[in-house]
Design an enzyme around this catalytic site. Sequence first.
Site, PDB file in Angstrom:
ATOM      1  N   SER A 191       0.814  -1.215   0.000  1.00 39.53           N
ATOM      2  CA  SER A 191       0.000   0.000   0.000  1.00 39.53           C
ATOM      3  C   SER A 191       0.848   1.266   0.000  1.00 39.53           C
ATOM      4  O   SER A 191       0.649   2.168  -0.818  1.00 39.53           O
ATOM      5  CB  SER A 191      -0.952  -0.008   1.202  1.00 39.53           C
ATOM      6  OG  SER A 191      -0.233   0.019   2.430  1.00 39.53           O
ATOM      7  N   ASP A 192       1.807   1.362   0.939  1.00 37.19           N
ATOM      8  CA  ASP A 192       2.554   2.623   1.020  1.00 37.19           C
ATOM      9  C   ASP A 192       3.553   2.772  -0.122  1.00 37.19           C
ATOM     10  O   ASP A 192       3.849   3.891  -0.547  1.00 37.19           O
ATOM     11  CB  ASP A 192       3.229   2.799   2.381  1.00 37.19           C
ATOM     12  CG  ASP A 192       4.132   1.658   2.786  1.00 37.19           C
ATOM     13  OD1 ASP A 192       4.160   0.627   2.096  1.00 37.19           O
ATOM     14  OD2 ASP A 192       4.824   1.794   3.819  1.00 37.19           O
ATOM     15  N   CYS A 193       4.067   1.658  -0.644  1.00 40.57           N
ATOM     16  CA  CYS A 193       4.952   1.744  -1.812  1.00 40.57           C
ATOM     17  C   CYS A 193       4.163   2.215  -3.024  1.00 40.57           C
ATOM     18  O   CYS A 193       4.655   3.020  -3.826  1.00 40.57           O
ATOM     19  CB  CYS A 193       5.600   0.395  -2.097  1.00 40.57           C
ATOM     20  SG  CYS A 193       6.627  -0.194  -0.745  1.00 40.57           S
TER      21      CYS A 193
END
Length: 759
Positions: free
Chosen positions: A483-485
């Site tokens: 998700s954060d990547c």
Amino acid sequence: MWRLRVAEGGGDPWLRTKNGHVGRQVWEFDPAAGDPDELAAVEAARRGFAARRHELKHSSDLLMRMQFAKANPLKLDIPAIKLEEHEAVTGEAVLSSLKRAIARYSTFQAHDGHWPGDYGGPMFLMPGLIITLYVSGALNTALSSEHQKEIRRYLYNHQNEDGGWGLHIEGHSTMFGSALTYVSLRLLGEGPDSGDGAMEKGRKWILDHGGATYITSWGKFWLSVLGVFDWSGNNPVPPEIWLLPYFLPIHPGRMWCHCRMVYLPMCYIYGKRFVGPVTPIILELRKELYEVPYNEVDWDKARNLCAKEDLYYPHPFVQDVLWATLHKFVEPAMLRWPGNKLREKALDTVMQHIHYEDENTRYICIGPVNKVLNMLACWIEDPNSEAFKLHIPRVHDYLWIAEDGMKMQGYNGSQLWDTAFTVQAIVATGLIEEFGPTLKLAHGYIKKTQVIDDCPGDLSQWYRHISKGAWPFSTADHGWPISDCTAEGLKAALLLSKISPDIVGEAVEVNRLYDSVNCLMSYMNDNGGFATYELTRSYAWLELINPAETFGDIVIDYPYVECTSAAIQALTAFKKLYPGHRKSEIDNCISKAASFIEGIQKSDGSWYGSWAVCFTYGTWFGVKGLVAAGRTFKNSPAIRKACDFLLSKELPSGGWGESYLSSQDQVYTNLEGKRPHAVNTGWAMLALIDAGQAERDPIPLHRAAKVLINLQSEDGEFPQQEIIGVFNKNCMISYSEYRNIFPIWALGEYRRRVLAADK
């Protein structure tokens, strides 16, 4: 001499790739390379590290820097600046610092656009590889004598003064680290008294702390594979759990993917009760690791023994009951008819999942632990299998060498993650045209690393989330979406799309941006939070069956402030450029995510950072996410509390310096001597600047900026200080690019938004 090879396959017929190996970083030894001066410089760097190894435990990646210095020579004609106590920070000083830093940092960029670097730190990774290669007879095939020499150097360099080895390079000695490292050195050819007394000291530490029966469950597993621990001394890892119906909360498909993917091959190997060949070294180790003769060890008692130095997550009583039941009643039934038929079916199911993971990561696997476990499982299934041969060359994707020796990294690198942050940092400085070639190369890497397809087949059958449009942490060949990547990749792509393509190249296609947004929004849980690789699929009470005494919060994929904040930032940035695309869904997503962040703020105003050290990191994400969602210092009590927290932690000398003990103990802890850390200082500055600190009182920011400028080295870089990354609360990991990324980013924002505001 060692040479770093980037984006190459070397013509190996056993290597597979989706995009020409973009991002792949592999070290090769060339005996003919290097002139006498270069070889002398390498040896000097090694001696320098060894001499200071108990004071500075983190490498500075000097071998890579030497290679890039030769390939990309840079003569800085901008003078270094050091500010005296009475001197104010000026725009000229900041601009000079930024230009020197980015110019130097740009020379470390690889030709495919990413920044290679050391992603080591954990000490328990290499032993699994050494044991796997040893029992499969592939040690000398996969690792040359030079590889083995550098691995030995690394293991000796990171021995603690008391003789033991830690969970990670800065950690206190543990039985997990000590026993596995000692065993690894023995398998690599070291004798029981080698290393100028180092082996003897290591063995003494092990025996003084009760012997190898006190090793953690993961350690028991590896020693059993090797044949120096009996399988009856392990708590069961039954493969039959994979045959349970998915609606049960304890089904492994509902667990965090890293946990699931480690215990998957563990189930297979445990179910097979595999033991490697009993060689003379194995017989010697059986004598060296225990206080009593090997045949007198009480293996049933050993199942639940764990050294106090290792015990981060003690087993609750329910776990002891569970393991005892499985051990005494279920396991015996699975080893005889008709239970053995069920076991065969379970093992077959598990092996199908192992092959699916291998094939969909091009045999890199999600991480280093399951990489070597999957490799071993493939060898146990068929020593001559194509799968095992495909695994071997990917071992090198995990190995990194620096002046401290050769280590096994916590992933196959942090390529996309670092590149996305670097783009944002350079753009924040406003020096876009000056460093356009650097941004253009980075843009190319980001475009080539986006995942463009979902995994094949029925995703629910393999318990996989959608991937199309995501960005991975490292490379497209690895491919696991996060998700954060995805959010940071999308943010970087959107930033670059606003710059002339003459400077940074053509933008990412709009449909691929839409795919990214679709994937990103699919990660939101009902509570508004974003976890890492997948949705949160089960309940927090499952942590009661966490069998890994060393790690916390591993059983399910929890939502995190970092992932949630990054998603808000990316969606907000996307909405500004594409206001008509799924507007109501995006607005709802941002609103729920912001409420989640407010709900998990600690009473002191901080957020716990789960992926770096620690409260400065988490609070930067907390503030940045809320600001992106439209909150301000004036209308948000959460932002006001966060600013109060950060300001209360600024050091008397200026700046911030947070110890890894903050992560481990979950209490803010300064570095020893209250020293500032360039990376923590960068995070705190970025949070305060976003929260409008310059409008209220810019003095803390001026003091912090001065700290960063004065920390900068003569060559333009910022120093490598204490380890800054973490996972599962208790294990630290290196993010070697952070030393430059975040000081650049913070000083860039400071120059544009604080000094400019003063004028």
